[in-house]
Write a protein that holds these residues in place. Sequence first.
Motif, PDB file in Angstrom:
ATOM      1  N   THR A 131       0.827  -1.205   0.000  1.00 16.81           N
ATOM      2  CA  THR A 131       0.000   0.000   0.000  1.00 16.81           C
ATOM      3  C   THR A 131       0.861   1.255   0.000  1.00 16.81           C
ATOM      4  O   THR A 131       0.531   2.251  -0.665  1.00 16.81           O
ATOM      5  N   TYR A 135       0.658   4.288  -2.700  1.00 15.54           N
ATOM      6  CA  TYR A 135       0.475   5.701  -2.335  1.00 15.54           C
ATOM      7  C   TYR A 135       1.562   6.580  -2.948  1.00 15.54           C
ATOM      8  O   TYR A 135       1.300   7.714  -3.374  1.00 15.54           O
ATOM      9  N   LEU A 142      -4.138  12.518  -1.426  1.00 16.28           N
ATOM     10  CA  LEU A 142      -4.376  11.450  -0.452  1.00 16.28           C
ATOM     11  C   LEU A 142      -5.839  11.026  -0.422  1.00 16.28           C
ATOM     12  O   LEU A 142      -6.145   9.824  -0.375  1.00 16.28           O
ATOM     13  N   GLN A 145      -6.659   8.800  -3.366  1.00 20.05           N
ATOM     14  CA  GLN A 145      -6.031   7.492  -3.196  1.00 20.05           C
ATOM     15  C   GLN A 145      -6.828   6.652  -2.202  1.00 20.05           C
ATOM     16  O   GLN A 145      -7.017   5.443  -2.399  1.00 20.05           O
ATOM     17  N   ASN A 146      -7.310   7.296  -1.126  1.00 19.76           N
ATOM     18  CA  ASN A 146      -8.112   6.571  -0.148  1.00 19.76           C
ATOM     19  C   ASN A 146      -9.438   6.106  -0.730  1.00 19.76           C
ATOM     20  O   ASN A 146      -9.947   5.039  -0.384  1.00 19.76           O
ATOM     21  N   GLY A 198      -3.204   5.943   6.185  1.00 19.38           N
ATOM     22  CA  GLY A 198      -2.931   6.275   4.792  1.00 19.38           C
ATOM     23  C   GLY A 198      -1.979   7.455   4.671  1.00 19.38           C
ATOM     24  O   GLY A 198      -1.058   7.454   3.840  1.00 19.38           O
ATOM     25  N   LYS A 202       1.797   7.423   3.026  1.00 19.75           N
ATOM     26  CA  LYS A 202       2.095   8.304   1.899  1.00 19.75           C
ATOM     27  C   LYS A 202       3.254   9.243   2.199  1.00 19.75           C
ATOM     28  O   LYS A 202       4.140   9.441   1.351  1.00 19.75           O
TER      29      LYS A 202
END
Length: 297
Positions: A131, A135, A142, A145-146, A198, A202
């Motif tokens: 993951t 990212y 962000l 991407q989530n 997340g 990232k």
Amino acid sequence: LALAITLASDAPRQKIDARTAAYFLPGAVGYLAVNNVRYFMLEQVNPGLMAIVWNLKICVIGLLYALPPFRRAFTRFQWGGAGLLVVGSTLAEVSQWGATDEFGQSNTGGALGLEVVAGALVLTSASAVATEYAYKVTDLPLSRQNVILYTYGCLLNLLTALVWRSLEGQSSVPFTRGFTAWTWAVVAAQAASGYAIGALLKYVDAIGQVFADVIAMLITVAFRVVAIVFMSYLMTQVTVSTLLFDLDMNFLYAVALLLSAASLGVYYSDLITTALEARRAARARQIELVPPKADAC
């Protein structure tokens, strides 16, 4: 949450192609398995012990970082911090061997508990690294991407739930049967936690997530110590072991907590030293730029 932030954001809309979305699929599948087995692990292994032993994933992540596409080697201090965390996690496991909770269940879960935790550690470490790569390799905000990652999560979990309901003959039972206020609180907390993780993956890395867990564990212990003092002041019949998940609060467990805390400083010692040197250099430049004061006549 991610969708709401995306819609409210002023960031320019970018097209998400199939290749970009595919980067998030391996991590989503891994987290699907880990999140579904997590509650079985908590039934087998004491949650307080689990909080420490779970940090062993730092070793698996370190080994995965050495492989493509990262090819990233730990420094001497980073391996030292990882080693301290491993020793602390091992001592925590040893400290509870043979101890039981109020229901007579082993704190360590026995051989089955160790096997399940070991498998989940490898799986969650691989998921975190996959993951993190997704990212960092995709040029998206962000929140977007989530949205991709959680879309996979929602679809995969829904498919899993439908299969289980069909196998158990409960297709007509509502999805939210048995949900209480505590259930929804867990859902909300996990949603917020997932967004924060997340951001860590990232902007930092998967190791940062491990040490975030260490800090959370120490904060939890601190809050529980305050609760113990408060309950003692109220003269209630609440014991230390009850507030600490019925753990056997012995010397080895205390050492395990201290080693886990120390590992944080050792792992990031290079970064801390670099930051302090940069600050000293900046102060020195500021001093040089300040003109000397003229002598008073």
